[in-house]
Design a protein around this motif. Structure first.
Motif, PDB file in Angstrom:
ATOM      1  N   GLN A 126       0.911  -1.574   0.275  1.00 53.08           N
ATOM      2  CA  GLN A 126       0.375  -0.278   0.246  1.00 53.08           C
ATOM      3  C   GLN A 126       0.660   1.198  -0.066  1.00 53.08           C
ATOM      4  OE1 GLN A 126      -2.652  -0.359  -0.948  1.00 53.08           O
ATOM      5  NE2 GLN A 126      -3.761  -2.875   0.411  1.00 53.08           N
ATOM      6  N   PRO A 137      -6.329  -3.071  -3.373  1.00 55.18           N
ATOM      7  CA  PRO A 137      -7.908  -3.044  -2.449  1.00 55.18           C
ATOM      8  C   PRO A 137      -8.017  -4.279  -1.596  1.00 55.18           C
ATOM      9  CG  PRO A 137      -8.542  -2.774  -4.525  1.00 55.18           C
ATOM     10  CD  PRO A 137      -6.680  -2.865  -5.451  1.00 55.18           C
ATOM     11  N   ASP A 139      -7.067  -5.559   2.233  1.00 52.20           N
ATOM     12  CA  ASP A 139      -7.152  -4.559   3.155  1.00 52.20           C
ATOM     13  C   ASP A 139      -7.500  -5.319   4.357  1.00 52.20           C
ATOM     14  OD1 ASP A 139      -9.855  -4.038   2.659  1.00 52.20           O
ATOM     15  OD2 ASP A 139      -9.453  -2.418   3.426  1.00 52.20           O
ATOM     16  N   ARG A 160     -12.912  -3.302   1.829  1.00 52.72           N
ATOM     17  CA  ARG A 160     -12.758  -2.265   0.572  1.00 52.72           C
ATOM     18  C   ARG A 160     -13.849  -3.163  -0.116  1.00 52.72           C
ATOM     19  NH1 ARG A 160      -7.637   0.751   1.446  1.00 52.72           N
ATOM     20  NH2 ARG A 160      -6.261  -1.072   0.129  1.00 52.72           N
ATOM     21  N   LYS A 163     -16.779  -3.037  -2.345  1.00 52.85           N
ATOM     22  CA  LYS A 163     -16.436  -2.471  -3.471  1.00 52.85           C
ATOM     23  C   LYS A 163     -15.843  -2.642  -4.709  1.00 52.85           C
ATOM     24  CE  LYS A 163     -16.111   2.315  -4.898  1.00 52.85           C
ATOM     25  NZ  LYS A 163     -15.871   3.966  -4.960  1.00 52.85           N
ATOM     26  N   TYR A 164     -14.321  -2.890  -4.645  1.00 55.09           N
ATOM     27  CA  TYR A 164     -13.305  -3.233  -5.014  1.00 55.09           C
ATOM     28  C   TYR A 164     -12.813  -5.080  -5.095  1.00 55.09           C
ATOM     29  CZ  TYR A 164     -12.383   1.810  -4.595  1.00 55.09           C
ATOM     30  OH  TYR A 164     -12.874   3.059  -4.451  1.00 55.09           O
ATOM     31  N   LYS A 227     -13.103  11.313   0.698  1.00 54.32           N
ATOM     32  CA  LYS A 227     -13.932   9.519   1.099  1.00 54.32           C
ATOM     33  C   LYS A 227     -14.778  10.299   2.202  1.00 54.32           C
ATOM     34  CE  LYS A 227     -11.419   6.132   2.557  1.00 54.32           C
ATOM     35  NZ  LYS A 227     -10.226   5.153   2.907  1.00 54.32           N
ATOM     36  N   CYS A 255     -16.859   1.497   0.156  1.00 51.84           N
ATOM     37  CA  CYS A 255     -15.863   0.998   0.146  1.00 51.84           C
ATOM     38  C   CYS A 255     -15.668   0.369   1.523  1.00 51.84           C
ATOM     39  CB  CYS A 255     -14.839   2.409  -0.244  1.00 51.84           C
ATOM     40  SG  CYS A 255     -15.185   3.344   0.860  1.00 51.84           S
ATOM     41  N   ALA A 256     -17.013   0.585   2.073  1.00 51.60           N
ATOM     42  CA  ALA A 256     -16.770   0.160   3.391  1.00 51.60           C
ATOM     43  C   ALA A 256     -17.873   0.122   3.966  1.00 51.60           C
ATOM     44  CB  ALA A 256     -15.372   0.753   4.623  1.00 51.60           C
ATOM     45  N   GLU A 287     -17.959   3.947   4.371  1.00 52.41           N
ATOM     46  CA  GLU A 287     -17.556   4.738   4.401  1.00 52.41           C
ATOM     47  C   GLU A 287     -17.822   5.149   2.608  1.00 52.41           C
ATOM     48  OE1 GLU A 287     -13.612   4.913   6.616  1.00 52.41           O
ATOM     49  OE2 GLU A 287     -13.259   4.215   4.922  1.00 52.41           O
ATOM     50  N   ASP A 289     -16.074   6.712  -0.482  1.00 54.82           N
ATOM     51  CA  ASP A 289     -15.220   7.493  -1.771  1.00 54.82           C
ATOM     52  C   ASP A 289     -15.428   7.662  -3.033  1.00 54.82           C
ATOM     53  OD1 ASP A 289     -14.584   5.156  -3.342  1.00 54.82           O
ATOM     54  OD2 ASP A 289     -12.837   4.457  -2.333  1.00 54.82           O
ATOM     55  N   HIS A 379     -18.272  -7.961   7.388  1.00 60.42           N
ATOM     56  CA  HIS A 379     -18.158  -7.261   6.613  1.00 60.42           C
ATOM     57  C   HIS A 379     -20.065  -6.832   5.939  1.00 60.42           C
ATOM     58  CE1 HIS A 379     -14.016  -7.132   7.247  1.00 60.42           C
ATOM     59  NE2 HIS A 379     -13.821  -8.472   7.351  1.00 60.42           N
TER      60      HIS A 379
END
Length: 470
Positions: A126, A137, A139, A160, A163-164, A227, A255-256, A287, A289, A379
């Motif tokens: 990162q 992505p 994490d 994440r 989304k990712y 964000k 994104c979260a 979150e 972004d 999540h």
């Protein structure tokens, strides 16, 4: 492969072959030196007969050949942050530590790529990507010390992923050494490619049972311009779960999207200074972004979706200090759980988002039936729920009840069309439940794939799938 005897020392000939493969300075054989490499974060432990370090693929090929010639199990290990015992050498053999293969070999911002060795930490990736305006992505919460190789072995993703995506969506190619000692190059250096079978995705998540990953080509994503952080509190878990469905049904993808149930909130209130309503039965951390232009509007749309029946409050952070204050609530949970039940059972099941309310109700019922406190968080955006059974391992009655309860947890998850593991993997901890999810036909195919990649059966034997019936 003959049944190994982990109590028997390796022969002189085997030790010589291992030293010839990796060098005498890269092999540990003393008991005190081997001990730290026998466990992971699952608290399972079995000392290996030797520990090897490698610095390149040639050494790994030579090591695989030596293990195959002497019928020695080979278990590949990152830094031991896994929670399912996948790197525990319960059958003895050699643990191959990848900690010295920790280089970032290439950063290619023009093509949004990075080539790394498996022992590099997620955080190092990162940091290196951020210097060019990108990130990778995946994490996991253990990013500071977990390795990319471990992330790939378990397909570990983190918040994440909603989304990712997971490592499977963000890794374009690999090099790996099979159990037959062959070096494979899989995948592409482009974002499209359909030639051949997708062996990259097959190796990812295989927990070192098919090959030893020596290099990975990672797909990078541009860092968002901004964000926004929100916290939504509900009077019940059912209300929060309904809000998750509403949030994920509208066009702005967070994104979260993390959640905690009422028991988790009670613990946080008892062990921290968090300011939460007394009637709080569940909480969402969200979150959003993206580009600065329109970001506030996007956050407002998510906030609107979060409101509804049972919602007590929605707070949007307006400064960095407010962001830290909102996340402090979530970060207080793990220390609170460690105080209450330092040896808890932690599972990471996953169900379709729309079935989260049924899962939570079912878990509450199981907790009452077996007199076990169950705390849930995780999540929520992709239905990946961390189910924590707060038990005392020294209480025989409670441990027996926990085993029955856990079995029924997995039954409930599968009835809801879910999976028994979202990102922690299978290892030893969940191995005996895999057949219940996959079925005999799939298990048979997996045994055939294993035999093709690892004909001698030396790579992490006994992990990931239940033993074949004798």
């Amino acid at each position: 492969m003959t049944t190994p005897d982990p109590e028997r020392p390796l022969s002189k000939a085997a030790i010589k072959a291992l030293k010839d493969a990796v060098g005498a300075g890269n092999l540990l054989t003393e008991a005190a030196d081997r001990w730290p490499y026998g466990g992971d974060n699952s608290r399972l432990h079995a000392p290996p007969q030797a520990v090897a370090f490698a610095t390149d693929a040639d050494q790994i090929q030579a090591l695989v050949d030596a293990c195959r010639s002497h019928w020695i199990p080979l278990v590949t290990r990152g830094l031991g942050s896994g929670t399912t015992g996948a790197t525990v050498p319960d059958q003895g053999g050699v643990v191959l530590s990848m900690e010295r293969m920790n280089r970032i070999l290439e950063v290619d911002p023009d093509n949004r790529m990075m080539v790394v060795e498996p022992g590099v930490t997620n955080q190092a990736v990162q940091d290196a990507a951020a210097q060019h305006g990108f990130f990778w992505p995946p994490d996991p919460t253990s990013a500071a010390y977990c390795t990319v190789g471990g992330n790939l072995a378990y397909n570990s993703a983190g918040p994440r992923a909603v989304k990712y995506g997971t490592p499977r969506e963000n890794t374009l190619g690999l090099t790996a050494v099979t159990g037959a000692g062959r070096l494979l190059r899989t995948g592409v250096y482009t974002t499209k490619g359909v030639v051949g079978y997708d062996l990259t995705r097959l190796l990812i998540g295989s927990e070192g049972t098919l090959g030893v990953i020596t290099q990975a080509t990672l797909r990078l994503t541009p860092l968002a311009e901004g964000k926004r952080t929100l916290q939504a509190v509900y009077d019940s878990m059912d209300a929060a779960a309904q809000a998750v469905s509403r949030i994920m049904a509208q066009p702005v993808v967070p994104c979260a999207l993390e959640f905690m149930d009422g028991r988790a909130i009670e613990m946080i209130r008892d062990y921290s200074q968090a300011n939460l309503p007394e009637a709080a039965g569940a909480l969402l951390m969200i979150e959003v972004d993206g580009p600065l232009a329109g970001l506030d509007d996007a956050a407002q749309r998510v906030a609107d979706a979060a409101r509804g029946k049972g919602n007590l409050s929605v707070a949007l952070a307006k400064s960095e200090n407010e962001v830290k204050a909102l996340w402090a609530t979530r970060k207080a949970l793990s220390p609170a759980l460690r105080r209450v039940a330092p040896k808890k059972i932690n599972e990471d099941v996953v169900v379709p988002v729309s079935r989260i309310p049924e899962l939570i109700r079912g878990l509450e019922s199981l907790g009452r039936r077996h007199d076990i406190t169950i705390v849930c968080f995780g999540h929520a955006g992709n239905g990946n729920i961390h189910v924590n059974l707060l038990i005392d391992p020294d209480d025989a009655r409670q441990m027996k009840a926990a085993a029955t309860c856990l079995d029924q947890v997995f039954t409930l998850v599968l009835e809801l069309r879910g999976s028994i593991s979202g990102e922690h993997g299978v290892g030893l901890a969940k191995r005996d439940f895999v057949g219940r999810e996959l079925g005999a036909e799939v298990l048979g195919l997996m045994e055939g794939i294993k035999a093709t990649f690892d004909p001698a059966g030396i790579l992490n034997p006994g992990k990931g799938v239940p033993p074949a019936p004798q």
